[in-house]
Design a protein around this motif. Structure first.
Motif, short mmCIF file in Angstrom:
data_model
loop_
_atom_site.label_atom_id
_atom_site.label_comp_id
_atom_site.label_asym_id
_atom_site.label_seq_id
_atom_site.Cartn_x
_atom_site.Cartn_y
_atom_site.Cartn_z
N SER A 1 0.83 -1.20 0.00
CA SER A 1 0.00 0.00 0.00
C SER A 1 0.87 1.25 0.00
N THR A 2 0.36 2.31 -0.60
CA THR A 2 1.10 3.56 -0.68
C THR A 2 0.82 4.40 0.56
N VAL A 3 1.83 5.16 0.96
CA VAL A 3 1.68 6.08 2.08
C VAL A 3 2.12 7.45 1.58
N VAL A 4 1.33 8.48 1.87
CA VAL A 4 1.72 9.81 1.38
C VAL A 4 2.57 10.50 2.42
N PRO A 5 3.55 11.30 1.98
CA PRO A 5 4.40 12.04 2.91
C PRO A 5 3.59 13.12 3.62
N PRO A 6 4.08 13.58 4.78
CA PRO A 6 3.35 14.61 5.54
C PRO A 6 3.44 15.97 4.84
N TRP A 7 2.39 16.77 5.03
CA TRP A 7 2.39 18.14 4.53
C TRP A 7 3.51 18.91 5.23
N PRO A 8 4.27 19.79 4.67
CA PRO A 8 4.19 20.29 3.29
C PRO A 8 5.06 19.50 2.32
N LEU A 9 5.64 18.39 2.77
CA LEU A 9 6.52 17.62 1.87
C LEU A 9 5.67 16.84 0.88
N SER A 10 6.27 16.53 -0.26
CA SER A 10 5.54 15.70 -1.21
C SER A 10 6.52 14.91 -2.06
N MET A 11 6.00 13.95 -2.77
CA MET A 11 6.82 13.14 -3.66
C MET A 11 6.90 13.76 -5.05
N ARG A 12 6.27 14.98 -5.21
CA ARG A 12 6.24 15.58 -6.54
C ARG A 12 7.65 15.97 -6.96
N VAL A 13 8.02 15.57 -8.18
CA VAL A 13 9.39 15.77 -8.64
C VAL A 13 9.59 17.19 -9.12
N GLN A 14 10.63 17.84 -8.59
CA GLN A 14 10.99 19.18 -9.07
C GLN A 14 12.31 19.08 -9.79
N GLU A 15 12.58 20.07 -10.65
CA GLU A 15 13.86 20.05 -11.33
C GLU A 15 14.61 21.34 -11.05
N VAL A 16 15.78 21.20 -10.45
CA VAL A 16 16.63 22.36 -10.18
C VAL A 16 17.98 22.09 -10.81
N LEU A 17 18.39 22.93 -11.74
CA LEU A 17 19.67 22.78 -12.44
C LEU A 17 19.82 21.39 -13.04
N GLY A 18 18.77 20.88 -13.57
CA GLY A 18 18.84 19.58 -14.24
C GLY A 18 18.78 18.39 -13.30
N VAL A 19 18.74 18.64 -11.98
CA VAL A 19 18.64 17.54 -11.03
C VAL A 19 17.18 17.41 -10.59
N ARG A 20 16.66 16.18 -10.70
CA ARG A 20 15.26 16.00 -10.36
C ARG A 20 15.13 15.30 -9.01
N PHE A 21 14.36 15.93 -8.13
CA PHE A 21 14.15 15.32 -6.81
C PHE A 21 12.85 15.84 -6.23
N SER A 22 12.39 15.18 -5.15
CA SER A 22 11.19 15.67 -4.49
C SER A 22 11.57 16.19 -3.11
N SER A 23 10.68 17.00 -2.53
CA SER A 23 10.99 17.58 -1.22
C SER A 23 11.11 16.48 -0.17
N TYR A 24 10.31 15.41 -0.32
CA TYR A 24 10.37 14.35 0.69
C TYR A 24 11.72 13.64 0.67
#
Lengths: 595, 305
Positions: free
Chosen positions: B132-155
């Motif tokens: 089963s999936t578990v969602v990260p706590p607010w305000p963190l998320s698994m949504r992928v961001q891209e900074v300088l070509g590096v992709r990561f999520s806040s979690y």
């Protein structure tokens, strides 16, 4: 050999339950028309085979292997691929399967053999996991998830073996293996294995190389697992990755533990209880995981020796234990044979050793003349035992050199020194607790016994003769140390003083040219002290150098030729006892500065 | 490590960055598993074979009602407390009885393994084997961001930070009076008793702490891996690998080793095949151990006779 073991009728009586059991298993398919029974009996037989191999690794050598199932898989897949895809006969494929599994087992132990035992549990566990994903990954060779099918039965010429014949084949292999394991366990090799299990440093000090012993055990365990796998492949006719889960590996460990580790019958009892029983009572099969876990836990805590061990203890309690014999201080001269060569001298040059911030030895220069009793004294923490450990190579010095009889041994391992004729008596006795007194003394002969693995397993006449002669010598030594007639007793049941004596007897059995003794007098009565003194002088007079670390100044004064005094890792003085012990600095070391 | 699929066409920079991100994040988990081993190993010289299942229980509790339904902070605290209690039970039934008999024998390998079998069995009966999936706590998320070509999520960033923080905190604890007492017990269980240190009490406290840490690791792992009753074994073995490579007792070492192994594993998934991950990881560990048997930093403890 004991009265019972030595005679022919005794041997028959000992073998009777085994023969009856094998016979019962062999006629099982003739009596029962149910093919499931034959099928289960064959599977159980294969499990006993693999369990016996693991018993050699875990029970006797103390190496926890969680990868036995993976080794069985190696054997099964090798056989399957060779027979199904390349049309080999079983008789050609099985030896190859064994060889490949021996290689895999040795490989598994290789990185772990310099590390402590739980690393081996980890590495084998990882191997079990990796093996399964490899089976799926190399789909072209192994058939992936669906596995290999259509593995033919073994055949002899035109005649193909049936279900029953395979059961008989498995039984025959089991009997041969059990005889081999029994021979190994009763030999020099078996004693070496148990020494590695019970006291690795002691094992090194009698000349056993622990790493090689573990590799040997893993090779044996790998080989039997490979053979088991080969038989399993032709028994089932197909192999799939799902046959070799982690539970499968743990089953073998469980079988050995519940039956009784380091007991020949252990894997048989364990297999019957933990494989056959749930298989026959179908209601239990569902609870198998729970039963495995609970049984392992309860057994390890309450009955680590398993069912066979508990049974032995029960029988031992019923048998009348003889009256405690007169101990230490019997005046029978000690019958140690002559040393194996000239007495050895030792020279230390600038030896340093630190433990973290503690400088245990600082620039020690010391010469120990051959053929003398050289005592090393000093208050607690002065570095005496460290010095002894550096001489015997159980510790490696940080700097400086150690010369043994003109040979630089600064980098030699302890087991090599034992082969040169160095023996050691430990501060706290290190014995094979579960073995007999005779076996403990025989362990001392390890470096001078000639029979190796092949000669032992093949029971060559000269090897058996050597074994018998050494056993007699051991009995004489036991008698000489006041332990006559008690050769069959368990070493762990001896009181402390006698355990010490047993250590001395083991050291004498090596016929050492240099004997290192660490506080042999601790905890002895005055009468025992007196005979210890006589013993040490007798050992020196027979031509052995003795290095004695001791607190008991009276003993030192009466036996030592030279006394060296250490204080906080430094050499204070060295000379004849009267001179050295009377030195003002020594008095200060022991009694504090004069007021 | 699902992000590797679309970046298979060569050694371009984003792919290497993906490997590093995945390696650091999963490596932090492996490092935390290994730190948990260290905490329990200190006073007992026991390596807990049930650690993986303790973490599994933590993750499953996080995924299951009723705890999963609570606010994240409360849920995490509950999970840590529950797993700590389970670890204490383990100490009572599987560790202390064996250590009481002999502190040198390896009976604990078997008993902690047995306890782990029991935990896995219990979990299998309590929960379905559907991950089963578990969602990260607010305000963190698994949504992928891209900074300088590096992709990561806040979690992912948060997980790495927590791992570093745990190691730093344990470092502080290590220098305290308690840390000294722990070292004394590790060196000589009976000797410590003579100096007024109660090894049993310390063992109990370490299991509580180690259990809570396992719970935390499970809580952190739940959103990254799918929470499933079979996740324990993999974490156990990878944690072991980090422990062996980093050197036992060395918290900073095992975290770095965890990162290293995480990167090797992620690279194996991209360059070899996803199925061979565990084989690549295992081979890397064996290779490192062959060259440096006492781990990377090699803080070996010499045994005394």
């Amino acid at each position: 050999m004991s009265e019972v073991r030595g005679t022919r009728s005794g041997a028959v009586r000992r073998a009777a339950p085994w023969l009856a059991f094998v016979a019962a298993a062999a006629v099982l398919p003739l009596l029962s028309g149910d093919p499931t029974i034959t099928y289960l009996a064959t599977t159980a037989g294969i499990y006993v085979l693999v369990g016996t191999g693991l018993n050699l690794m875990f029970g006797y050598t103390g190496q926890v292997s969680l990868g036995q199932g993976a080794l069985v898989a190696v054997g099964a897949y090798t056989t399957g691929i060779l027979m199904a895809d390349h049309d080999w006969t079983f008789w050609a494929a099985a030896p190859v399967a064994v060889a490949v599994a021996v290689g895999a087992g040795t490989l598994m132990a290789l990185p772990a053999f310099r590390l402590s035992s739980w690393y081996i549990a980890l590495v084998t566990l990882g191997a079990a996991m990796a093996a399964r994903s490899l089976l799926v990954e190399f789909e072209g060779l192994t058939g992936g998830w669906s596995g290999l099918t259509g593995i033919p039965r073994p055949a002899l010429g035109p005649w193909e073996l049936g279900e029953r014949d395979i059961l008989w084949l498995v039984l025959a292999v089991n009997v041969m293996l059990l005889v081999m394991v029994r021979t190994i366990v009763d030999s020099r090799l078996g004693r070496g294995m148990m020494a590695v299990r019970d006291a690795p440093e002691m094992a090194q000090s009698v000349g056993v190389a622990p790493a090689r012993m573990k590799l040997f055990a893993f090779a044996c365990g790998g080989g039997t697992a490979g053979l088991g796998g080969a038989l399993l492949a032709v028994h089932h006719g197909l192999v799939t990755p799902d046959d070799f889960t982690l539970d499968f590996s743990i089953l073998f460990l469980l079988v050995v533990i519940i039956g009784g580790a380091a007991r020949l019958a252990g894997p048989i009892i364990g297999t019957l209880l933990f494989f056959a029983l749930p298989e026959l009572l179908t209601g239990l099969a569902e609870w198998r995981g729970l039963i495995y876990g609970a049984a392992l836990l309860v057994l390890m805590v309450y009955a680590p020796q398993g069912i066979a061990g508990a049974w032995e203890r029960l029988r031992a309690r019923r048998q009348d234990s003889g009256p405690p014999s007169e101990t230490f201080g019997t005046d029978i001269p000690v019958e140690a044979g002559p040393p194996r060569g000239k007495p050895l001298g030792v020279e230390l040059i600038g030896v340093r050793k630190s433990f973290g911030g503690v400088r245990a030895l600082q620039e020690i220069d010391l010469t120990i003349e051959p053929g003398t009793v050289h005592a090393i004294v000093g208050p607690n923490g002065s570095g005496k035992t460290t010095l002894l450990n550096v001489i015997s190579r159980l510790l490696r010095q940080d700097g400086g050199r150690v010369i043994l009889d003109a040979e630089d041994v600064s980098r030699a391992p302890a087991e090599r020194l034992a082969r040169r004729g160095v023996a050691r008596v430990f501060q706290t006795p290190r014995l094979l607790g579960a073995s007999s007194l005779r076996d403990n003394v025989l362990l001392g002969a390890y470096p001078r016994e000639r029979a190796g693995g092949p000669a032992t397993v093949l029971r060559l006449p000269w090897a058996r003769r050597e074994q018998a002669e050494l056993a007699q010598e051991a009995d004489r030594l036991l008698a000489g140390h006041g332990l006559a007639g008690r050769a069959e007793e368990q070493a762990a049941s001896l009181p402390h003083g006698e355990q010490r004596l047993l250590e001395v007897a083991r050291a004498s059995m090596a016929r050492p040219r240099l004997l290192l003794m660490d506080e042999p007098a601790a905890g002895l009565t005055p009468r025992e002290l007196e005979s210890l003194g006589r013993l040490i002088r007798a050992i020196r007079d027979s031509g052995t150098t003795v290095v004695l670390v001791e607190h008991h100044i009276e003993l030192v004064a009466s036996v030592a030729d030279v006394v060296t005094v250490l204080d906080r890792g430094r050499l204070v003085t060295s000379g004849p006892p009267q001179e050295a012990l009377g030195d003002a600095r020594v008095v200060e070391v022991y009694l504090g500065a004069p007021a | 490590m699902g992000s590797s699929g679309d970046a298979r066409m060569g050694c371009d920079r984003p792919m290497i960055a993906d490997i590093l991100v995945a390696g650091l994040v999963f490596g932090s988990l492996y490092g935390l598993v290994a730190v948990g081993f260290n905490v329990l190993h200190r006073p007992t010289n026991v390596v807990n074979f049930a650690q993986g299942e303790l973490i599994m229980i933590g993750a499953m509790l996080m995924a299951a009602t009723p705890i999963g339904g609570l606010p994240w902070g409360v849920a995490a605290a509950c999970v840590m407390a529950i797993v700590a209690v389970v670890a204490l039970v383990e100490e009572r039934v599987a560790v202390t009885p064996v250590l009481r008999r002999s502190s040198h024998a390896v009976g604990w390998v078997i008993t902690t393994l047995a306890f782990s079998l029991l935990l896995a069995e219990a979990a299998g009966r309590l929960w379905t084997d559907q991950p089963s999936t578990v969602v990260p706590p607010w305000p963190l998320s698994m949504r992928v961001q891209e900074v300088l070509g590096v992709r990561f999520s806040s979690y992912q960033v948060a997980v790495v930070i927590v791992a570093v923080a745990v190691v730093a905190l344990l470092g502080v604890l290590d220098r305290s009076r308690l840390g000294t007492a722990l070292r004394a017990v590790a060196a000589d269980r009976d000797g410590a008793r003579l100096r007024g240190v109660d090894p049993t009490a310390l063992t109990r406290r370490s299991f509580l702490l180690g259990g809570a840490l396992a719970g935390l690791t499970g809580v952190l792992a739940a959103p990254l891996l799918l929470a499933s009753v079979t996740m324990g074994l993999g974490l156990l073995i990878k944690g072991f690998a980090a422990l062996a490579v980093g050197g036992i007792g060395d918290n900073r070492g095992v975290l770095v080793a965890g990162w290293m192994l995480g990167v090797i594993e992620a690279a194996g998934a991209v360059f070899a095949s996803p199925g061979s991950q565990s084989v690549v990881l295992f081979a890397a560990m064996l290779l490192i151990l062959l060259i440096r048997p006492n781990g990377l930093r090699g803080l070996a403890v010499q045994r005394h006779v």
